[in-house]
Design a protein around this motif. Structure first.
Motif, PDB file in Angstrom:
ATOM      1  N   THR A  90      23.406  29.635  34.879  1.00  0.00           N
ATOM      2  CA  THR A  90      22.867  31.257  34.895  1.00  0.00           C
ATOM      3  C   THR A  90      22.471  31.427  36.226  1.00  0.00           C
ATOM      4  N   TYR A  92      19.587  32.165  36.728  1.00  0.00           N
ATOM      5  CA  TYR A  92      18.172  31.703  36.895  1.00  0.00           C
ATOM      6  C   TYR A  92      17.733  30.192  36.695  1.00  0.00           C
ATOM      7  N   SER A 115      16.766  31.405  41.866  1.00  0.00           N
ATOM      8  CA  SER A 115      16.991  33.305  41.720  1.00  0.00           C
ATOM      9  C   SER A 115      17.676  33.594  42.645  1.00  0.00           C
ATOM     10  N   HIS A 149      27.222  31.022  32.347  1.00  0.00           N
ATOM     11  CA  HIS A 149      26.838  32.186  31.088  1.00  0.00           C
ATOM     12  C   HIS A 149      28.025  33.380  31.335  1.00  0.00           C
ATOM     13  N   PRO A 163      26.316  38.373  32.373  1.00  0.00           N
ATOM     14  CA  PRO A 163      25.372  39.644  31.998  1.00  0.00           C
ATOM     15  C   PRO A 163      24.196  39.437  32.485  1.00  0.00           C
ATOM     16  N   GLN A 164      23.557  38.403  33.065  1.00  0.00           N
ATOM     17  CA  GLN A 164      22.178  38.357  33.463  1.00  0.00           C
ATOM     18  C   GLN A 164      22.260  38.641  35.020  1.00  0.00           C
ATOM     19  N   TYR A 216      19.280  34.974  25.277  1.00  0.00           N
ATOM     20  CA  TYR A 216      19.278  36.212  26.014  1.00  0.00           C
ATOM     21  C   TYR A 216      20.164  36.994  25.585  1.00  0.00           C
ATOM     22  N   GLU A 260      23.361  42.798  19.769  1.00  0.00           N
ATOM     23  CA  GLU A 260      22.551  42.306  20.699  1.00  0.00           C
ATOM     24  C   GLU A 260      21.541  43.547  20.945  1.00  0.00           C
ATOM     25  N   SER A 264      18.864  39.979  19.938  1.00  0.00           N
ATOM     26  CA  SER A 264      18.965  39.197  21.335  1.00  0.00           C
ATOM     27  C   SER A 264      17.426  39.113  21.496  1.00  0.00           C
ATOM     28  N   SER A 266      16.641  39.402  24.890  1.00  0.00           N
ATOM     29  CA  SER A 266      16.410  40.498  25.916  1.00  0.00           C
ATOM     30  C   SER A 266      15.868  41.731  25.318  1.00  0.00           C
ATOM     31  N   THR A 287       9.921  34.817  27.099  1.00  0.00           N
ATOM     32  CA  THR A 287      10.325  34.102  25.755  1.00  0.00           C
ATOM     33  C   THR A 287       9.392  33.381  25.026  1.00  0.00           C
TER      34      THR A 287
END
Length: 395
Positions: A90, A92, A115, A149, A163-164, A216, A260, A264, A266, A287
Motif C-alpha cells: 500500500t 503506507y 510514506s 491494494h 484507493p489510498q 480501509y 464503503e 469501512s 476510513s 484505527t
C-alpha cells in the motif's frame, strides 16, 4: 457443434494435475495419503507418480510418514535454489516474507512503514525491499509475488487504481520492475492474496468460499469450483461499491451510498472526527483509537460501528442469495470490533428464504473471521506461481 471427449491421455494429464495440486497443498505425502485424498487406486497413483518423477516434477524420499506397515516412502514437488518474495503493498506500508518454491517460509515476516507521494517513490520502495532480501540471501534467485491494494490487471501487471494513494494514474509495475530487477513478477490485488491463502493453507478446505476484507475499504474475492473468479475486467469482488443508501454520502468512486461509506474503517474514522464539530483541534482518529473508543463503550462510536455492521450484513445477504456460497471468511482490522460486531453482521445476513422449501439437508452458512496468521495471509500471494505451474500442465 463439435464435442470433444476425454481420451486416456487427457485423463492422465488431469490426474497428474490432481496429484501435483495435492502435493503443493500437503507439501509432502505418501501413496496411501494421495490415494485417500484423490480417491484413485494405489496402482493408478503409482503409475502417475512414476510419470511425474520422469518429468522431474516430483521427488521421492525413502523416509516413511508413518511407522505402521511397510510403506513406500514419501513424495513432494521438486524445488531448486530459488525463492519467492511475497509482498503486500500500500502507499503506507510494505509487508513481506520470503518463501521457497513450495511456499514454505524462508524468512520471518517483516512490515515496513512507508510514506510515498508518487508512483516512482513507491516503485523505489519495492526495489529497495527486493535488494535487501537479495543482500540477506546471497546467491538465491528471487522472484516477486506482489499483492497490490486496489484494482489490478494481473495479465498486464498494471495497478489500475490504488484507493489510498495520492495519485490517480495507473502504474505499470510489472514492466518497470522486471526490467530494473531482472526477475519474474506475478501480481494481483490484496483480496486475491487472501483467497489464495485460504484456498491453499486452510485445512478446512472448501471448493466454494468467499473472503471479505473489511479494512480501509471493503473488498472481496471468491473461489468457485476451486478456481478464483476474477471477471473479464479483473474487477470482480467490488462489494464495497454495492449501493446501500442511494441518498447517502458520496463515495470515492463518485456514486452515493456505497457500502464503503457506511462500514469501512476510513468512513467510520471520518464519522468519528465529525462527532466533535466545535473542537478546532479535532483530527481523524487512528484505527487503534477508534477500536479503543468502541470497546470503551462510547455510545456514538458504538452506534456508527453497528450501523456499519448492519450494512455489511445486508450486502452479504444479497451476495448469498446471488451466489449461494455458504463459507465466508472475514479479514481486516474491523474484525477487532469483536463478537457484537460479528453477531450483527451475521444477524443481517440471515438465511436464504428459498432454502426453507428445500427438504434436502444442507450445510449452514458459515460467516466468521479467518483464522490464518498475517504471515500466512502474505504467503498467499506466492501461490500465483503454484497456480501458473499447474495451469502449464494442462497445455
Amino acid at each position: 457443434m463439435q464435442l470433444t471427449g476425454l481420451n486416456n491421455l487427457r485423463v492422465r494429464q488431469f490426474n497428474k494435475k490432481v496429484l501435483m495440486t495435492l502435493l503443493y497443498r500437503e507439501k509432502i505425502a505418501s501413496k496411501s495419503m494421495l490415494s485417500q485424498l484423490s480417491r484413485l487406486s494405489i496402482p493408478a497413483i503409482s503409475q502417475i507418480l512414476d510419470d511425474l518423477q520422469g518429468d522431474n516434477l516430483i521427488a521421492h524420499s525413502p523416509v516413511n510418514l508413518h511407522k505402521r506397515g511397510l510403506g513406500g516412502g514419501s513424495y513432494q514437488a521438486t524445488h531448486d535454489e530459488s525463492a519467492i518474495l511475497c509482498m503486500n503493498i500500500t502507499p503506507y506500508r510494505i509487508e513481506s516474507i520470503l518463501v521457497s518454491r513450495l511456499v514454505l517460509p524462508l524468512s520471518d515476516y517483516q512490515m515496513t512503514e512507508i510514506s510515498v507521494k508518487t508512483p516512482e517513490a513507491l516503485l523505489a520502495q519495492i526495489e529497495a525491499c527486493f535488494h535487501q532480501y537479495k543482500k540477506n540471501y546471497p546467491g538465491l534467485k528471487i522472484r516477486l509475488a506482489l499483492a497490490i491494494h486496489g484494482q489490478v490487471n494481473p495479465t498486464t501487471g498494471v495497478s489500475q487504481r490504488m484507493p489510498q494513494a495520492p495519485w490517480t494514474s495507473e502504474i505499470e509495475i510489472k514492466y518497470l520492475l522486471e526490467e530494473k530487477l531482472q526477475t519474474d513478477i506475478l501480481m494481483d490485488n490484496d483480496c486475491i492474496m487472501l483467497a489464495l491463502a485460504e484456498k491453499w493453507q486452510n485445512t478446512n478446505y472448501h471448493q466454494d468460499f468467499c473472503v471479505i476484507n473489511v479494512d480501509y475499504g471493503i473488498g472481496s474475492s471468491f473461489v468457485i469450483n476451486q478456481q478464483i473468479y476474477r471477471g473479464n475486467l479483473f474487477g470482480s469482488g467490488q462489494i464495497g461499491h454495492t449501493i446501500i443508501d442511494p441518498h447517502g454520502d458520496r463515495c470515492a468512486c463518485g456514486r452515493y451510498g456505497c457500502l464503503e461509506t457506511l462500514a469501512s474503517l476510513s468512513a467510520l474514522k471520518k464519522k468519528a472526527r465529525l462527532l466533535e464539530p466545535a473542537d478546532p483541534t479535532r483530527r481523524t482518529p487512528s484505527t487503534q483509537e477508534l477500536l479503543d473508543r468502541y470497546h470503551q463503550g462510547e455510545s456514538a462510536i458504538c452506534q456508527q460501528v453497528m450501523e456499519g455492521a448492519r450494512a455489511l450484513g445486508l450486502s452479504l445477504y444479497n451476495f448469498l442469495n446471488i451466489l449461494n456460497i455458504n463459507h465466508i471468511y472475514l479479514y481486516g482490522r474491523s474484525c477487532g470490533f469483536g463478537d457484537a460486531w460479528l453477531k450483527t453482521v451475521c444477524g443481517q445476513s440471515g438465511l436464504n428464504p428459498f432454502d426453507r422449501t428445500d427438504h434436502v439437508k444442507t450445510q449452514a452458512t458459515h460467516i466468521a473471521p479467518g483464522t490464518l496468521s498475517r504471515e500466512q495471509q502474505i504467503m498467499g500471494i506466492g501461490y500465483l506461481y503454484v497456480e501458473k505451474a499447474l495451469d502449464a500442465m494442462a497445455d
